[in-house]
Write an enzyme that holds these catalytic residues in place. Structure first.
Site, mmCIF file in Angstrom:
data_model
loop_
_atom_site.group_PDB
_atom_site.id
_atom_site.type_symbol
_atom_site.label_atom_id
_atom_site.label_comp_id
_atom_site.label_asym_id
_atom_site.label_seq_id
_atom_site.Cartn_x
_atom_site.Cartn_y
_atom_site.Cartn_z
ATOM 1 N N GLU A 127 0.834 -1.205 0.000
ATOM 2 C CA GLU A 127 0.000 0.000 0.000
ATOM 3 C C GLU A 127 0.866 1.251 0.000
ATOM 4 O OE1 GLU A 127 -2.539 -0.486 3.347
ATOM 5 O OE2 GLU A 127 -3.766 -2.006 2.392
ATOM 6 N N GLU A 177 -2.771 -11.563 -4.128
ATOM 7 C CA GLU A 177 -3.962 -11.733 -3.310
ATOM 8 C C GLU A 177 -5.201 -11.484 -4.162
ATOM 9 O OE1 GLU A 177 -4.097 -9.195 0.087
ATOM 10 O OE2 GLU A 177 -2.008 -9.544 0.644
#
Length: 338
Positions: free
Chosen positions: A66, A140
């Site tokens: 992130e 993911e």
């Protein structure tokens, strides 16, 4: 027949570690942000029963996913005159990534979560095709099997459908690949192995697991991709595939120990903004001996006040959403209108 891959993540889920053979296609993210999971040894036995391959060679370590949301990091780059905006960072980061992966023939890992964009606009569908000219792997991906009342589409039916279609697509022979690289295998890792009861945030954060903490599957999933839809049993009909319309309150969850409520009650009331004004002696919602009722009022008032700023109805597992109005007499609990 090849076996699925396995990714092990750290207990903070910040450092995914891939223990795998990259010739395979499908893997599982193993998160441990919970206090009720089987031991790692028991988890290995469960994975063996699921026909998941396990190898000890570490092939990849993924650190941080992130970076574009790291405000301090972005501001530092601006101060050093290295970038002028977040958009410029995105372009530079994308260019550097593509150049690096082309030079090293390495994988560019993506996190792919179509649920989040779909849940904000369920009418539209999202395409999962990519046009990169570098090797891709999906670090993911998945779909939540449950969530809060205001989280559309988080259910077993849609979760199971997504993951079954994902496995069938990624294990197709010959591989489907991408528009830029047809016929190329895309290693893909499903998030996650277990539901994790200590993850912060909205309800979906704690409900991505293929398995319940007991090790019992939330639904049936064939990792070979060979099982057709007709061979599976019936799935429960979704009850929240359309946005909920109405009022929601945030109250103390069933079974909570009252001794644990005081710190959370203090936290909510200490935010000011009139959150707990009606709990003061002489006010309409004051009850001298009811910590639970006071906490429910404070939770609901806090959530109603700050939901638009990202607040959730969780309070470290002490709170839950309800559509049943907890108000009594002249005491009216604040609510969120959806």
């Amino acid at each position: 027949m090849t076996k699925p891959l396995l990714i092990l993540t750290s207990f903070l889920n910040f450092f995914p570690i891939c223990l795998c053979s990259i010739i395979d296609e499908i893997g599982i993210n193993y998160g441990q942000v919970a206090n009720n999971l089987p031991s790692p040894y028991q988890s290995v036995q469960i994975l063996k029963n699921m026909k998941v391959g396990f190898k000890t060679m570490i092939r990849f370590i993924l650190v941080g996913n992130e970076i574009l949301t790291m405000v301090g990091f972005i501001n530092l780059l601006k101060q050093q005159a290295l970038i002028t905006s977040k958009l410029e960072l995105l372009w530079q980061w994308t260019y550097w990534n593509q150049h690096f992966h082309l030079q090293t023939n390495s994988y560019f890992f993506l996190d792919v979560y179509p649920y989040f964009s779909w849940s904000t606009n369920p009418i539209n569908t999202a395409a999962l095709d990519f046009a990169f000219n570098i090797k891709l792997a999906i670090a993911e991906t998945g779909w939540p099997n449950a969530g809060d009342i205001d989280q559309t589409g988080a259910n077993i039916h849609m979760c199971c459908t997504y993951n079954r279609k994902l496995v069938q697509k990624m294990r197709a022979k010959p591989p489907i690949g991408t528009p830029a690289q047809p016929g190329v295998t895309i290693p893909t890792f499903i998030f996650s192995l277990y539901d994790e009861n200590q993850k912060q945030g909205p309800g979906t954060e704690r409900h991505w697991g293929l398995l319940q903490p007991s090790g019992w599957p939330n639904y049936e999933l064939d990792f070979t991709g060979e099982k057709s839809d007709l061979e599976y049993g019936m799935l429960p009909e979704p009850l929240n595939d359309e946005p909920y319309k109405g009022k929601i309150w945030c109250v103390v969850a069933t079974g909570v120990n009252e001794m644990e409520l005081s710190p959370a009650l203090d936290f909510a009331c200490n935010q000011g903004e009139g959150i707990c004004d009606e709990l003061a002696p002489g006010k309409t919602c004051h009850k001298q001996i009811s910590v639970t009722t006071h906490a429910s009022y404070a939770f609901s008032s806090y959530w109603a006040k700050f939901r638009n700023q990202g607040a959730t109805c969780y309070f470290n597992g002490l709170a839950t959403q309800t559509t049943i109005d907890p108000s009594y007499g002249s005491c009216k609990f604040p609510s969120v209108s959806i």
